[in-house]
Each structure stands twice: as C-alpha cells, then as structure tokens.
Design a protein around this motif. Structure first.
Motif, PDB file in Angstrom:
ATOM      1  N   ASP A   1       1.058  -1.096   0.152  1.00 34.72           N
ATOM      2  CA  ASP A   1       0.198  -0.091   0.018  1.00 34.72           C
ATOM      3  C   ASP A   1       0.838   1.351   0.094  1.00 34.72           C
ATOM      4  OD1 ASP A   1       0.992  -0.204   2.598  1.00 34.72           O
ATOM      5  OD2 ASP A   1      -1.067   0.069   3.262  1.00 34.72           O
ATOM      6  N   CYS A   2       1.747   0.896  -0.596  1.00 31.48           N
ATOM      7  CA  CYS A   2       3.373   2.495  -0.499  1.00 31.48           C
ATOM      8  C   CYS A   2       3.813   2.177  -2.137  1.00 31.48           C
ATOM      9  CB  CYS A   2       4.215   1.767   0.896  1.00 31.48           C
ATOM     10  SG  CYS A   2       4.244   1.652   2.376  1.00 31.48           S
ATOM     11  N   ALA A   3       3.208   3.789  -2.842  1.00 27.61           N
ATOM     12  CA  ALA A   3       4.024   4.067  -3.348  1.00 27.61           C
ATOM     13  C   ALA A   3       5.724   3.722  -3.335  1.00 27.61           C
ATOM     14  CB  ALA A   3       3.615   5.193  -4.276  1.00 27.61           C
ATOM     15  N   GLY A   4       6.475   2.955  -4.274  1.00 26.01           N
ATOM     16  CA  GLY A   4       7.780   3.087  -4.462  1.00 26.01           C
ATOM     17  C   GLY A   4       8.092   1.532  -3.817  1.00 26.01           C
ATOM     18  N   SER A   5       6.916   1.151  -2.732  1.00 28.73           N
ATOM     19  CA  SER A   5       7.432  -0.233  -2.661  1.00 28.73           C
ATOM     20  C   SER A   5       8.469  -0.976  -1.042  1.00 28.73           C
ATOM     21  CB  SER A   5       7.837  -1.269  -3.649  1.00 28.73           C
ATOM     22  OG  SER A   5       6.518  -1.526  -4.776  1.00 28.73           O
TER      23      SER A   5
ATOM     24  N   ALA B   1       7.839  13.368   5.668  1.00 29.46           N
ATOM     25  CA  ALA B   1       7.318  14.191   4.098  1.00 29.46           C
ATOM     26  C   ALA B   1       7.657  12.658   2.898  1.00 29.46           C
ATOM     27  CB  ALA B   1       7.581  15.132   3.716  1.00 29.46           C
ATOM     28  N   LEU B   2       8.630  11.524   2.900  1.00 28.98           N
ATOM     29  CA  LEU B   2       8.479  10.555   2.679  1.00 28.98           C
ATOM     30  C   LEU B   2       7.350   9.261   3.349  1.00 28.98           C
ATOM     31  CD1 LEU B   2       9.498   8.895   0.325  1.00 28.98           C
ATOM     32  CD2 LEU B   2      11.465   8.045   1.871  1.00 28.98           C
ATOM     33  N   ILE B   3       7.248   9.523   4.202  1.00 31.60           N
ATOM     34  CA  ILE B   3       6.597   8.790   5.054  1.00 31.60           C
ATOM     35  C   ILE B   3       4.885   9.025   5.144  1.00 31.60           C
ATOM     36  CG2 ILE B   3       5.450   7.440   7.169  1.00 31.60           C
ATOM     37  CD1 ILE B   3       7.851   8.080   8.649  1.00 31.60           C
ATOM     38  N   GLY B   4       5.041  10.326   4.120  1.00 28.99           N
ATOM     39  CA  GLY B   4       3.410  10.651   3.595  1.00 28.99           C
ATOM     40  C   GLY B   4       2.256  12.084   3.966  1.00 28.99           C
ATOM     41  N   LEU B   5       3.181  12.278   5.554  1.00 28.82           N
ATOM     42  CA  LEU B   5       2.784  13.908   5.827  1.00 28.82           C
ATOM     43  C   LEU B   5       3.937  14.846   6.108  1.00 28.82           C
ATOM     44  CD1 LEU B   5       0.010  14.832   6.973  1.00 28.82           C
ATOM     45  CD2 LEU B   5       0.476  14.830   8.602  1.00 28.82           C
ATOM     46  N   PRO B   6       4.561  15.713   5.705  1.00 26.39           N
ATOM     47  CA  PRO B   6       5.423  16.907   5.972  1.00 26.39           C
ATOM     48  C   PRO B   6       5.187  16.959   7.056  1.00 26.39           C
ATOM     49  CG  PRO B   6       4.641  16.822   3.846  1.00 26.39           C
ATOM     50  CD  PRO B   6       3.782  16.353   4.296  1.00 26.39           C
ATOM     51  N   LEU B   7       5.754  17.457   8.395  1.00 25.99           N
ATOM     52  CA  LEU B   7       5.506  17.628   9.766  1.00 25.99           C
ATOM     53  C   LEU B   7       6.368  19.252   9.825  1.00 25.99           C
ATOM     54  CD1 LEU B   7       5.288  15.512  12.393  1.00 25.99           C
ATOM     55  CD2 LEU B   7       3.335  15.753  11.412  1.00 25.99           C
ATOM     56  N   ILE B   8       6.990  19.490   9.380  1.00 27.81           N
ATOM     57  CA  ILE B   8       7.571  20.606   9.654  1.00 27.81           C
ATOM     58  C   ILE B   8       6.692  21.882   8.377  1.00 27.81           C
ATOM     59  CG2 ILE B   8       9.702  22.167   8.567  1.00 27.81           C
ATOM     60  CD1 ILE B   8      11.485  19.884   8.988  1.00 27.81           C
ATOM     61  N   ALA B   9       6.494  21.585   7.239  1.00 29.93           N
ATOM     62  CA  ALA B   9       5.326  22.130   6.936  1.00 29.93           C
ATOM     63  C   ALA B   9       4.723  21.626   7.673  1.00 29.93           C
ATOM     64  CB  ALA B   9       5.027  21.357   5.068  1.00 29.93           C
ATOM     65  N   LEU B  10       3.984  21.492   8.379  1.00 31.43           N
ATOM     66  CA  LEU B  10       2.697  21.432   8.410  1.00 31.43           C
ATOM     67  C   LEU B  10       2.422  22.047   9.565  1.00 31.43           C
ATOM     68  CD1 LEU B  10      -0.698  20.165   8.615  1.00 31.43           C
ATOM     69  CD2 LEU B  10       0.628  18.297  10.196  1.00 31.43           C
ATOM     70  N   THR B  11       3.625  22.041  10.952  1.00 25.41           N
ATOM     71  CA  THR B  11       3.493  23.279  12.054  1.00 25.41           C
ATOM     72  C   THR B  11       3.610  24.130  11.430  1.00 25.41           C
ATOM     73  OG1 THR B  11       5.742  21.973  12.261  1.00 25.41           O
ATOM     74  CG2 THR B  11       4.166  20.570  13.162  1.00 25.41           C
ATOM     75  N   ARG B  12       4.553  24.318  10.644  1.00 25.42           N
ATOM     76  CA  ARG B  12       4.549  26.275   9.894  1.00 25.42           C
ATOM     77  C   ARG B  12       2.691  26.280   9.280  1.00 25.42           C
ATOM     78  NH1 ARG B  12       8.200  25.261   6.386  1.00 25.42           N
ATOM     79  NH2 ARG B  12       6.666  24.913   4.545  1.00 25.42           N
ATOM     80  N   MET B  13       1.963  25.942   8.302  1.00 23.80           N
ATOM     81  CA  MET B  13       1.553  26.341   8.798  1.00 23.80           C
ATOM     82  C   MET B  13      -0.142  26.194   9.455  1.00 23.80           C
ATOM     83  SD  MET B  13      -0.010  24.006   4.934  1.00 23.80           S
ATOM     84  CE  MET B  13       0.816  23.916   3.548  1.00 23.80           C
TER      85      MET B  13
END
Length: 205
Positions: A155-159, A180-192
């Motif tokens: 279920d992961c793109a890139g296997s 980000a590679l796992i699926g949710l960029p937390l640095i970007a999200l916390t900045r937002m």
C-alpha cells in the motif's frame, strides 16, 4: 490562546501512516475519508497531481461539515512518486512491488508529498509540495523478494517503507522534511498551523 479556543482539526485521509504521524504533535484531531477520484488528469505533471489532490481532499471533507461547525482546519495530503518521467502508484500485489523495486534499484526516485491546510473560516487553502529524492541500492532479486515478504509494503508508492525495514533498500534520502517521505510533512504542517494561529505548544493556564 486557551485550550477551549482551538479550532477543530480534521485529517482528510484514510491513511494510518498519516494518522500516526499527526499523532506525534499531541493535538486533538479527527479523521474523515474524502470522496474523491484520484486519477491523474491528462497531461498533468506529478507535482500538479499531488498539489491538486491534496487541496481537493481538504475541500471535499470541508464540504461535508454542517453550517454550524465553526472554524475548522482541514488537512489534505497526497503523494506521487515519479521515476523515469512516469508516476509510480501503490503496487497492490507482491508481483507489482517486485517489478517496481527491480526497475528502481541503483536509481533515483522523486516523491512529491503535497500538503494543504484549509481554513473553513476564510475558505483559503495553504498548499505546498515537499520533494524528497530517494536513491535505491542495487540489490539482487532475492534480497528484494525477502524484503517484500517481510514487510508487505503493497500500500506504499515505491514499495518500501523508509520508517521500517525498507531503509535497508535505500542508499540515500534527500529532503527538507524528514516525515514527508512517510506521507505527511510535519515541518511544513507545523509551519502552516502556526501561521493559522493554531496553538501547538501552549497549555491551559
């Protein structure tokens, strides 16, 4: 900002990986699955696909909220992997996953992890694409097959799951946002979230 004034936070995703990442922030949130066709549009670049779907997921969930829901922040995210100019989807089966890993060994793959934070009070969505470059090791078929049977990352793109045994398959990861590679960029999200005046480290007095 006191605890009771927090806006509601919704993760527009069915992904357990994104849910587990968001739980790291120790903030209250709920999840909702967006009803959305995720098929790439004709002529659309991988980056454009990821950005469009991230925002569309957030807006699809926001559209289901009742009129009296109050201010709500909705998180949408989408990831598109690209290799040799083509998009790589989730393999779904062992055979397709093995084919993916064979084609990528010794090569670089780009992962576009798009993130969108929609504020229902304004209708504005802050959206960004976080790019991660992954270089795969040149491993033999037997090693690739053993990995897939051990972790079944179908279920992961890139296997490959970089947060698990899949790290053995990788030579290098280059990104400004390690989740980000796992699926949710937390640095970007916390900045937002901070820009939206959502309290991340404040507690009730």
């Amino acid at each position: 900002m006191p605890e009771f004034s927090r806006p509601a936070l919704i993760l527009a995703s069915s992904s357990r990986y994104r849910r587990e990442l968001l739980e790291r922030l120790r903030i209250p949130f709920s999840t909702a699955v967006p009803a959305l066709d995720e098929t790439p549009q004709a002529g659309e670049t991988p980056e454009a696909t990821a950005l469009r779907l991230a925002e569309a997921k957030a807006r699809a969930v926001a559209a289901t909220l009742p009129a009296n829901a109050g201010r709500t922040l909705v998180i949408g995210s989408d990831q598109v992997a690209t290799f040799d100019g083509r998009q790589i989807g989730k393999p779904g089966t062992h055979e397709r996953a093995l084919e993916q890993l064979r084609s990528m060994r010794g090569r670089e793959v780009l992962f576009h992890s798009a993130l969108s934070l929609l504020d229902t009070a304004t209708g504005h969505a802050d959206t960004v694409d976080v790019v991660t470059t992954v270089r795969f090791r040149d491993l033999p078929d037997a090693a690739l097959d053993a990995y897939l049977r051990a972790e079944t990352p179908y279920d992961c793109a890139g296997s490959a799951k970089s947060e698990g045994l899949g790290i053995v398959l990788l030579e290098a990861i280059d990104s400004d946002d390690p989740t980000a590679l796992i699926g949710l960029p937390l640095i970007a999200l916390t900045r937002m979230l901070l820009a939206a005046r959502y309290p991340l480290l404040e507690t009730r007095a």
